[in-house]
Design an enzyme around this catalytic site. Structure first.
Site, PDB file in Angstrom:
ATOM      1  N   ASP A 157     -38.929 -20.957  16.699  1.00  0.00           N
ATOM      2  CA  ASP A 157     -39.722 -21.683  15.705  1.00  0.00           C
ATOM      3  C   ASP A 157     -40.649 -22.660  16.407  1.00  0.00           C
ATOM      4  O   ASP A 157     -40.188 -23.607  17.046  1.00  0.00           O
ATOM      5  CB  ASP A 157     -38.797 -22.431  14.744  1.00  0.00           C
ATOM      6  CG  ASP A 157     -39.551 -23.106  13.609  1.00  0.00           C
ATOM      7  OD1 ASP A 157     -40.721 -22.744  13.371  1.00  0.00           O
ATOM      8  OD2 ASP A 157     -38.973 -23.998  12.953  1.00  0.00           O
ATOM      9  N   ASP A 355     -48.407 -21.234  13.370  1.00  0.00           N
ATOM     10  CA  ASP A 355     -46.992 -21.432  13.055  1.00  0.00           C
ATOM     11  C   ASP A 355     -46.272 -20.089  13.039  1.00  0.00           C
ATOM     12  O   ASP A 355     -46.653 -19.184  12.306  1.00  0.00           O
ATOM     13  CB  ASP A 355     -46.835 -22.130  11.701  1.00  0.00           C
ATOM     14  CG  ASP A 355     -45.383 -22.473  11.387  1.00  0.00           C
ATOM     15  OD1 ASP A 355     -44.646 -22.808  12.338  1.00  0.00           O
ATOM     16  OD2 ASP A 355     -44.993 -22.406  10.212  1.00  0.00           O
TER      17      ASP A 355
END
Length: 471
Positions: A157, A355
């Site tokens: 992440d 992202d």
């Protein structure tokens, strides 16, 4: 842009409707990543995942440590639960994550109704920076931890800094594919003391302490949390060892984490606790990954990625001192079918981040409206279909095995043009983009649009690169 640059206060005076209706054949000296053509002939079956795992088609050009990367629900994944959530559920979760990130950048309340803001301490824990929504994370890597090494399957992440794994003893943990990490069995495991500088840097409200050991807590925007001892141990990345790797040894969890099978999370953000920051002396400050086109194929994660390799187009990386975790870029234009949309500069003034955890790319309202209009016009040979959640530009492909779709390219500052793979244009018969409610909300380049590209984050060189066809 956004938190890194003041917005244009005159944007309300620019006529928006004209911007939606016309194309501009504007071309300058630009570098392209991907197939630079007007249309793609696409087999709809090619967007579906195979039942068996296929080997990666390509590899990183160079790097210090390279790991395979898998979709958590695909046949390549080491996780035993392969059931894919419905698209409706994925989009619902994705909207929550995107809205949460946008609130963090706007300076507003980032809790989203999910509890503590991550900056309040209790008597036993030091809160870290509040994490993002977890249940949109889709990609995992295999690593090993401890001496002797124990296999761990972890999410990646770029929206998180603190890494953690579940540890024995665990009073409330979810089931996982690998055995729980047992710190008592590792000869190189060491918890940080409450008075250590590492413990102090975790939070702003003083040291959380239990039995003289530093305690951490990460609270995520979806209400999940992980709590335990902040520690260090040897991390094994392929054939490379990282000594004194700092991570959270989780002894209690709550929320959506309890529905998962992964062993933990690997933070790739820009903060001091992330894997990237911790391994900078060993591998340098550049990393890259390639997300495969479908869940049935594999990609890779590389630490110490080469920054001078051919095939990359690059754009400046933007960073925010207030939200240092995320990596910003400046999106300046969009092309459909090789022709640039006439979107005014203020249409991208809120800023954009990359992202890995957000699924669908979010665009400011004006930019998305222009993209949707142009894409529908190029697809006028196909019947329209009703929206599917946040996906509002959809088509009826019933009875079709092959379709012809216009190319879509994202143009970034510095002249980088990224021609998206077909798997980054359509998702379940819909244009795989969503629009923000206004032009002031942060744009987000999601993982669908990143598929098949080696995305290079050269933190030291302050640039983001794209290399087409890397996996």
């Amino acid at each position: 842009m956004g938190v890194w640059e003041a917005r244009n206060s005159t944007m309300a005076s620019v006529p928006k409707l004209l911007a939606l209706l016309f194309f501009c054949s504007c071309h300058s000296l630009t570098a392209h990543a991907g197939d630079d053509q007007s249309y793609k002939f696409l087999s709809l079956d090619s967007l579906k995942s195979d039942a068996v795992c296929s080997e990666p088609k390509a590899f990183p050009l160079s790097g210090g440590a390279t790991l395979p990367l898998y979709h958590r629900h695909g046949p390549c994944s080491p996780l035993t639960d392969k059931k894919m959530p419905t698209l409706e559920e994925l989009l619902r979760r994705d909207q929550l994550r995107a809205a949460y990130i946008q609130r963090k950048f706007s300076g507003g309340d980032a809790k989203g109704g999910a509890g503590d803001d991550g900056q309040q301490s209790d008597a036993t824990t030091v809160p870290t920076t509040l994490g993002t929504y977890l249940d949109t994370l889709q990609y995992v890597i295999p690593v090993s931890l401890g001496s002797p090494a124990m296999n761990q399957t972890m999410f990646i992440d770029t929206g998180s800094d603190v890494s953690w794994v579940q540890c024995k003893p665990c009073s409330q943990c979810h089931s996982q594919a690998d055995p729980l990490f047992d710190p008592s069995s590792s000869s190189t495991y060491s918890p940080f003391s409450c008075s250590s500088a590492t413990c102090t840097q975790l939070g702003q409200e003083g040291n959380g302490c239990s039995n003289s050991q530093c305690q951490y807590i990460v609270r995520y925007g979806d209400g999940s949390s992980t709590t335990g001892t902040y520690s260090s141990d040897t991390l094994v990345l392929g054939s490379n060892n990282v000594t004194n790797f700092q991570f959270g040894c989780s002894h209690m969890e709550s929320g959506f984490l309890l529905d998962d099978q992964t062993d933990g999370l690997m933070g790739l953000g820009g903060g001091a606790q992330s894997l990237v920051s911790q391994t900078a002396r060993t591998f340098g400050t550049a990393f890259s990954y390639c997300l495969p086109p479908t869940a049935g194929s594999s990609g890779f994660l590389t630490l110490g990625a080469g920054t001078g390799g051919s095939g990359f187009v690059t754009t400046p990386m933007l960073r925010s001192s207030r939200v240092p975790t995320f990596y910003g870029v400046r999106l300046v234009a969009i092309r459909v079918g090789g022709r640039q949309l006439l979107i005014p500069p203020w249409g991208f003034s809120a800023g954009t981040i990359m992202d890995s955890g957000t699924i669908i790319t979010r665009l400011p309202r004006t930019a998305y409206s222009a993209l949707s209009f142009a894409f529908r016009a190029a697809m006028r040979g196909y019947l329209p279909a009703p929206p599917n959640g946040i996906l509002t530009t959809c088509f009826d492909f019933r009875g079709q095995n092959n379709v012809t779709i216009p190319t879509v390219a994202l143009v970034f500052s510095g002249g980088a043009v990224v021609n998206l793979d077909a798997s980054g244009i359509l998702l379940d018969d819909c244009l795989a983009f969503a629009g923000n409610n206004d032009d002031r909300s942060l744009g987000i380049i999601g993982n669908v649009q990143q598929r098949t590209f080696e995305v290079l984050y050269d933190v030291g060189g302050s640039s983001v690169g794209f290399r087409a066809g890397a996996c």
